[in-house]
Design a protein around this motif. Structure first.
Motif, mmCIF file in Angstrom:
data_model
loop_
_atom_site.group_PDB
_atom_site.id
_atom_site.type_symbol
_atom_site.label_atom_id
_atom_site.label_comp_id
_atom_site.label_asym_id
_atom_site.label_seq_id
_atom_site.Cartn_x
_atom_site.Cartn_y
_atom_site.Cartn_z
ATOM 1 N N UNK A 176 0.864 -1.205 0.078
ATOM 2 C CA UNK A 176 0.033 -0.011 -0.056
ATOM 3 C C UNK A 176 0.794 1.279 -0.044
ATOM 4 N N UNK A 177 2.074 1.009 0.352
ATOM 5 C CA UNK A 177 3.047 2.305 0.438
ATOM 6 C C UNK A 177 3.625 2.347 -0.918
ATOM 7 N N UNK A 178 3.700 1.423 -1.777
ATOM 8 C CA UNK A 178 4.418 1.575 -2.793
ATOM 9 C C UNK A 178 3.426 1.575 -4.090
ATOM 10 N N UNK A 179 2.302 0.982 -4.134
ATOM 11 C CA UNK A 179 1.263 0.838 -5.089
ATOM 12 C C UNK A 179 0.041 1.715 -5.020
ATOM 13 N N UNK A 180 -0.201 2.503 -6.006
ATOM 14 C CA UNK A 180 -1.197 3.277 -5.667
ATOM 15 C C UNK A 180 -2.634 2.495 -5.650
ATOM 16 N N UNK A 181 -2.673 1.386 -6.345
ATOM 17 C CA UNK A 181 -4.048 0.611 -6.111
ATOM 18 C C UNK A 181 -4.143 -0.311 -5.026
ATOM 19 N N UNK A 182 -3.030 -0.342 -4.126
ATOM 20 C CA UNK A 182 -2.935 -1.241 -2.889
ATOM 21 C C UNK A 182 -3.423 -0.455 -1.796
ATOM 22 N N UNK A 183 -3.745 0.652 -1.883
ATOM 23 C CA UNK A 183 -4.459 1.622 -0.717
ATOM 24 C C UNK A 183 -5.695 2.026 -1.038
ATOM 25 N N UNK A 184 -6.394 2.494 0.035
ATOM 26 C CA UNK A 184 -7.614 3.162 -0.454
ATOM 27 C C UNK A 184 -7.283 4.840 0.142
#
Ligand SMILES: Nc1nc2c(ncn2[C@@H]2O[C@H](COP(=O)(O)OP(=O)(O)O)[C@@H](O)[C@H]2O)c(=O)[nH]1
Ligand SMILES: [Mg+2]
Lengths: 252, 996
Positions: free
Chosen positions: B606-614
């Motif tokens: 989630x820190x490095x990939x935009x789609x891995x975080x909301x």
């Protein structure tokens, strides 16, 4: 001893020993400084500090040796000891493969963080354990005259692979190849028998750019306020006061 | 190769309560292990605390002055400190209070008389307002009742029998008979039988104590202490008046030293409240080894080897047991070199059990973080010491700077081994006496005094080596006269060591505990940062391969990993199991390596990939912020196992680097292949129908926050195309590179070539694989805003708006949360509260008219978003969100870093440059000093001559006076904090009768 004349030409060289715990750093130093081998009785916190002179042709080198504690948690203190060092001996134990890995990581750290001109030697210690039969007592005599970065092994020294080598975990060739690639001096040593120890320090001495050190310190050698600009420069003071340390014999 | 530790995140400022506990040497809750016996375990019930102003007097006329101060109830202890915090101090376990009476005194005076176990009586006059005093009394009563119920009162008697002071005071005449009593392992049974003298003692009782007892004036010291302990209580009930400190400053007598160390340090309370713990611990771990066992073993024979006790197996095995027991109790710290020196030193004077608890207090409270794996406490205090020298001895500091000499070369071992490794033992132990009595500031006082005394010579020093030699020579000469050429015989008699103490405590009295605390506060984050960045560089350097990353990029990956580990610490399983590790050579071959589990990985990603975080943009009229949370999706788990190439169910730093390399540097075709492989579970080159569906779900997941229907359309086109082509290709493979007829059983369905074709047929998907996928991985640091992520230390926040500046002053995470909640509520109330999801890709949002998602947006929101810091809002088009292709370092859907206030920027800059120069570690000098042998430590085999407690034969008459001369040298004015009238009142209370 003709101390005063020697002292004029003596160059102080800061040398640091690094390596995994129990590979024999302190023993190597003890062998070099006192030509002795015994259990380490000196409790050291951080690092032990010793000095030893080493004659090289017409020069006398005065090694300031910093023998660091091997415990992993002292690692973050190591930069205190290798800062400004002109030479480093990175020791591993040829009967323990993992110690070479640790040694490599020390080499990397030195190459990246230490004085850029530092002379690094890799020493595979405890040679006596794998060459019990082959180790000759003449070891310290017939020195290979190989220059520093010459990769050839000490002639006639390495026992043929096999036989008494069951304990060996790091083949000489492997370490030699790595050392060549990384630009290191390489020796296999035994602090116990003394084999290779003197060579180690002599070869380092040869490789140290003494002229350079002398030249760089000669200008500002006067005492007061001399080194204000040498925060990052290799340190090498001409030691004018050797007579205060008469006990330090030169066994080179 | 490397382990990554987030332990330093717990290296925080002590709280006020903790500082009070430290001051009174009260065991912190954490350091009190759950006792093996059940009856003691429930004592962690509500700890009542209260403090109250009070005047304390001893209940005997003429014994001591009265002192104003503060009385604290910190169950199960009652403590008092005079206003100056040094003249009078006491810490009483409640169980030693035998009687409490309210005194019948003058109106308006509220006084209590406390009778203590040892027969001493103290009178405390509560000078706070009446209701406060009443409350205090009732709390005290309750706390005492609890102790009584727990049976603690009964434990005092057997316990004090283990204390030498009892023997000393009650049968002082026959103490010499105990000469050979080693008492090391005397069990504290309730009935230790008729033997009254079961006191604990150290190796010194058998192997003699270092030094010449006559020169040390043992007999006189014992006599003075006996008097003091008789009148002022002892061991559990010692009242510390100025005389106590002065007696400590002239050196504790050898026989009493061990007990006084445990009393003054408070470790006696640990021993008292954990009876049998030490032995049980040893028993439970019998035959087991820990990660520290080997290290301990190596150092056993290099711990004060010159002392006879350690030339014997008894001494060595006692040392081994104590160090191992400590490592078992605290596996996280384990064993650090220098602990062997401390343990060896204290075992000369105390039993193993006493030493075990004292070691605990040393490592945990007195020298916090000194011996931890990162040695952060050591580094911090070296930094503090350097700054003290800069302040107090600027000339020396400047000279050292000029010639580039590192203070820590010498001072590191001073602090790590309490001078024991640097000085003759007899002198070092006197510093240790003061250290236990007056606290860690003593180390700093003595350290600066050493430099000051040698100042002139130090100004001639040109390098580290000279510095060390000078210090070595100085320590070797401590027994010599400080003024050998003086005409005054009294001046000639002053040794250099005495001079050292005088300078330490007189000239450097300005160095206070508060000052040390303040300095630690000042440098703490700098030290943490330098250690962490050092660890980071090592980790990056030790990567097997950097793949296509630069070192800096790998560093950013490390940062993200580190942040993830702070939030979800990896399971301890990746560390060597503390007590099961075998000690054969192979153990070292497989170095522990930090590996993270799925949960940590999700956070990392989630820190490095935009789609891995909301990411939700929240506006409430006061501020605009981005709330982030970790997305969960099967795809992320899939990635985790895809990257777990060694199938360990956990990823190392190297795995992450190699994994990211597989997607961050690729072009269109490689990315398509990567994505395909990720979904081809059995790696046969075909996706099954299910896998095609899963893959489509992945698309939907990645595109879940894109504005408008463009992506949705693309995915549905993909699906229909995939199945169309797939079906068409099924019976008769078209592509040349296709494999032989697929087996229906495995349902291989879509091969890479077909997949590629389908993808390339769609503009959106093509550009996703061409650039967007790779671009969705961003290594640049995220502005802080995860709810759970406020652990991230001195980083930025991503909030802006009216109260933006206020933000930076809101220190703690919970404060920030509160602030957010609060402003949200207000925002809702005034109709300004808006929440919108941020897109992860943010490209084709304008291809089609925004529909479904637009309904989330109200005109008000548009306004506030655009007014805020979201640069990607194109105001002309209202809600159109466009990616910021042109701004490097700002990923799509990321808030611009503008809200960072200038001060924060500055802070960040400073931190960065500090990291580059590793200030402490590089400045802290090399330390060393192998321990020299000192003639003066040699044990005098002669009888100690204190048998009769008489005056030493060959000393002149006034031995006691001589000792006291030395004592008087330390005499300071002690301010009782009371007016004459107050003193009269206090005196009057001594004779007051209890109230009925
Ligand atoms: N057989 C053998 N043992 C050695 C040699 N050098 C050191 N040792 C032993 O290895 C152990 C560790 O040595 P030490 O010098 O303390 O290692 P350090 O921790 O690297 O300083 C000791 O038991 C030494 O006796 C060597 O050359 N041969
Ligand atoms: Mg060593």
């Amino acid at each position: 001893m003709a101390e005063s004349s020697a002292a004029d030409k003596s160059v102080q060289v800061k040398l640091v020993l690094l390596g995994e715990a129990a590979v024999g750093k302190s023993s190597v130093v003890l062998r070099f400084v006192s030509n002795d081998f015994q259990p380490n009785k000196e409790p050291t916190i951080g690092a032990a500090f010793l000095t030893q002179k080493c004659r090289l042709e017409d020069r006398v080198l005065r090694y300031e040796i910093w023998d660091t504690a091997g415990q992993e948690r002292f690692h973050s203190l190591a930069p205190m000891y290798y800062r400004n060092a002109q030479a480093a001996v990175v020791v591993y134990d040829i009967t323990k493969a993992s110690s070479l890995e640790k040694a490599k990581s020390w080499v990397k750290e030195l190459q990246r963080q230490a004085n850029p001109n530092i002379v690094i030697a890799l020493a595979g210690n405890k040679l006596d354990l794998v060459s019990a039969a082959a180790s000759s007592s003449s070891a310290s005599g017939d020195v290979s005259e190989d220059e520093a970065d010459d990769a050839t092994a000490t002639p006639g020294e390495a026992p043929a692979a096999g036989e008494s080598d069951s304990l060996r975990q790091v083949p000489r060739e492997e370490a030699q190849a790595y050392a060549t690639e990384a630009g290191l001096l390489f020796f296999e040593t035994s602090a116990k028998t003394g084999e290779g120890i003197v060579d180690l320090f002599t070869e380092i001495a040869k490789k140290i750019p003494i002229e350079h050190i002398l030249a760089s310190t000669r200008g500002g050698a006067g005492r007061p306020g001399a080194g204000s600009s040498r925060a990052n420069a290799p340190r090498a003071d001409v030691n004018l006061d050797d007579s205060t340390k008469p006990k330090e014999a030169c066994n080179c | 190769m490397s382990t990554i530790s987030t332990a330093l995140r717990n290296f925080k400022e002590p709280t006020k309560d903790e500082l009070t506990e430290i001051f009174f040497s009260i065991p912190s809750a954490a350091s009190t292990p759950p006792a093996p016996k059940d009856e003691v375990t429930n004592k962690t019930e509500e700890v009542e605390r209260m403090e109250i102003n009070a005047v304390m007097s001893m209940g005997v006329h003429g014994e001591e002055d009265s002192y104003a101060g503060k009385l604290y109830l910190i169950a199960p202890y009652l403590t008092f400190a005079s206003l100056d915090r040094k003249s009078v101090r006491l810490t009483l376990p409640l169980s030693t209070i035998r009687r409490v009476e309210r005194l019948n005194a003058r109106a308006g005076i509220y006084a209590l008389s406390l009778a203590l176990w040892h027969g001493s009586k103290i009178i405390v006059q509560l000078t706070s307002l009446r209701p406060t005093a009443d409350l205090f009394c009732s709390l005290l009563r309750d706390a005492l009742k609890i102790e009584l119920q727990k049976g603690q009162m009964k434990k005092v008697k057997p316990f004090v029998k283990t204390c030498y002071s009892e023997t000393l005071v009650t049968e002082s005449a026959t103490v010499a008979d105990q000469e050979h009593e080693d008492g090391s392992l005397i069990a504290e049974e309730k009935d230790s039988g008729p033997r009254e003298s079961t006191f604990h003692g150290g190796l010194g009782l058998r192997f003699k104590f270092p030094g010449d007892p006559r020169k040390l004036r043992e007999a006189s010291k014992i006599k003075l202490w006996t008097q003091y302990l008789k009148t002022h209580g002892r061991n559990l009930t010692l009242l510390r008046y100025p005389q106590c400190t002065r007696l400590v400053q002239v050196g504790l007598p050898n026989r009493l030293r061990g007990e006084m160390w445990e009393t003054l340090s408070g470790s006696i309370f640990l021993r008292f409240s954990n009876p049998g713990y030490y032995e049980q611990l040893l028993k439970d771990n019998e035959g087991r080894t820990s990660a520290s066992t080997e290290d301990i073993e190596k150092d056993l024979h290099r711990s004060l080897p010159e002392y006879a006790g350690y030339q014997s197996e008894d001494g060595i095995s006692a040392l081994r047991r104590v160090l191992q027991a400590y490592a078992f109790k605290n596996p996280e710290l384990g064993y650090c070199q220098a602990m062997n020196i401390l343990a060896a030193a204290i075992l000369i004077y105390m039993s193993e059990e006493q030493a075990f608890w004292l070691l605990e207090v040393l490592c945990d409270r007195l020298l916090p973080g000194y011996y931890a794996p990162s040695m952060h406490g050591t580094l911090l205090d070296q930094r503090v010491f350097e700054s003290l020298v800069q302040r107090c001895l600027p000339m020396i500091h400047d000279h050292f700077q000029a010639v580039d000499v590192q203070l820590s070369v010498a001072s590191l071992p001073w602090f790590l081994s309490l001078f024991i490794n640097s000085m003759p033992m007899i002198f070092a132990f006197r510093i240790v006496d003061c250290f236990f009595c007056m606290g860690p500031k003593v180390l700093f006082q003595v350290g600066t005094a050493i430099l000051k005394i040698n100042g002139e010579k130090l100004l001639q020093v040109q390098d580290d080596g000279h510095f060390l030699h000078l210090m070595r020579d100085y320590f070797a000469s401590l027994g010599e006269s400080a003024h050998p050429d003086s005409n005054d015989p009294r001046a000639r008699a002053i040794t250099r060591f005495q001079e050292l103490l005088l300078v330490s405590f007189r000239e450097f009295a300005v160095v206070t505990e508060e000052m040390i605390q303040g300095e630690r506060r000042r440098f703490r984050s700098e030290i943490i940062h330098s250690i962490e960045s050092f660890a980071k560089r090592s980790a990056v350097r030790n990567l097997r391969t950097l793949e296509r990353f630069t070192k800096d990029q790998a560093g950013l990956v490390y940062d993200s990993l580190y942040r993830a580990m702070c939030v979800f610490p990896p399971p301890p399983a990746t560390l060597p199991p503390p007590s099961l590790l075998t000690t054969d050579d192979q153990a070292g071959a497989d170095k522990p390596e930090t590996r993270i589990g799925l949960k940590t990985f999700q956070y990392f990603l989630s820190e490095v990939a935009t789609w891995a975080r909301d990411e939700k943009i929240v506006s409430n009229g006061f501020q605009q912020r981005v709330d982030r949370s970790v997305a969960e999706h099967e795809f992320i788990d899939r990635l985790f196992f895809f990257w777990d190439v060694s199938c360990r169910g956990a990823l190392s730093f190297q795995d992450l680097i190699s994994g990211l390399d597989g997607v961050m540097f690729n072009g269109l075709m490689e990315n398509i292949e990567w994505f395909f492989n990720l979904h081809d579970k059995n790696k046969d080159g075909f996706l099954t129908k299910d896998e095609v569906l899963t893959l489509s779900e992945t698309f939907l997941f990645i595109f879940r926050y894109e504005i408008g229907d463009a992506y949705l359309g693309a995915v549905s086109r993909f699906m229909s195309n995939a199945f169309e082509y797939g079906d068409a290709l099924l019976p008769q493979p078209e592509e040349g590179d296709d494999s032989p007829a697929p087996l229906p059983a495995n349902q291989p369905y879509l091969n890479l070539a077909t997949f590629r074709m389908v993808v390339l047929a769609d503009e959106i998907l093509e550009s996703f694989f061409e650039t967007d996928l790779t671009a969705s991985f961003r290594l640049d640091p995220l502005p802080e805003s995860f709810d759970a992520a406020a652990t991230l230390g001195p980083s930025s926040s991503s909030s802006s708006g009216i109260l933006g500046d206020l933000w930076s002053t809101i220190a703690t995470d919970s404060n920030k949360k509160m602030f957010n909640m609060f402003t949200d509520e207000i925002g809702k109330a005034v109709g300004k509260h808006q929440v919108v999801h941020k897109p992860s890709i943010g490209r084709y949002t304008t291809l089609e008219e925004p529909k479904a998602r637009e309904s989330l947006l109200t005109p008000g929101m548009r306004h506030s978003v655009s007014r805020g810091s979201l640069r990607s809002i194109d105001e002309k088009d209202g809600v159109r969100l466009t990616p910021e292709r042109t701004t490097p370092g700002i990923s799509p859907g990321r808030v611009s870093p503008r809200p960072v206030t200038p001060t924060q920027e500055k802070k960040r800059e400073r931190v960065v440059s500090d990291g580059d120069s590793m200030p402490l570690i590089q400045k802290a000098a090399a330390a060393l000093l192998e321990r020299p042998q000192f003639e003066i430590d040699h044990v005098e085999s002669e009888d100690e001559g204190d048998d009769a407690f008489g005056v030493g034969e060959d000393e002149d008459e006034g031995v006691d006076e001589n000792v006291m001369d030395e004592v008087d040298a330390f005499l300071e004015a002690h301010d009782s904090g009371l007016t004459e009238a107050d003193k009269e009142v206090a005196k009057g209370l001594i004779d007051a009768k209890p109230m009925k």
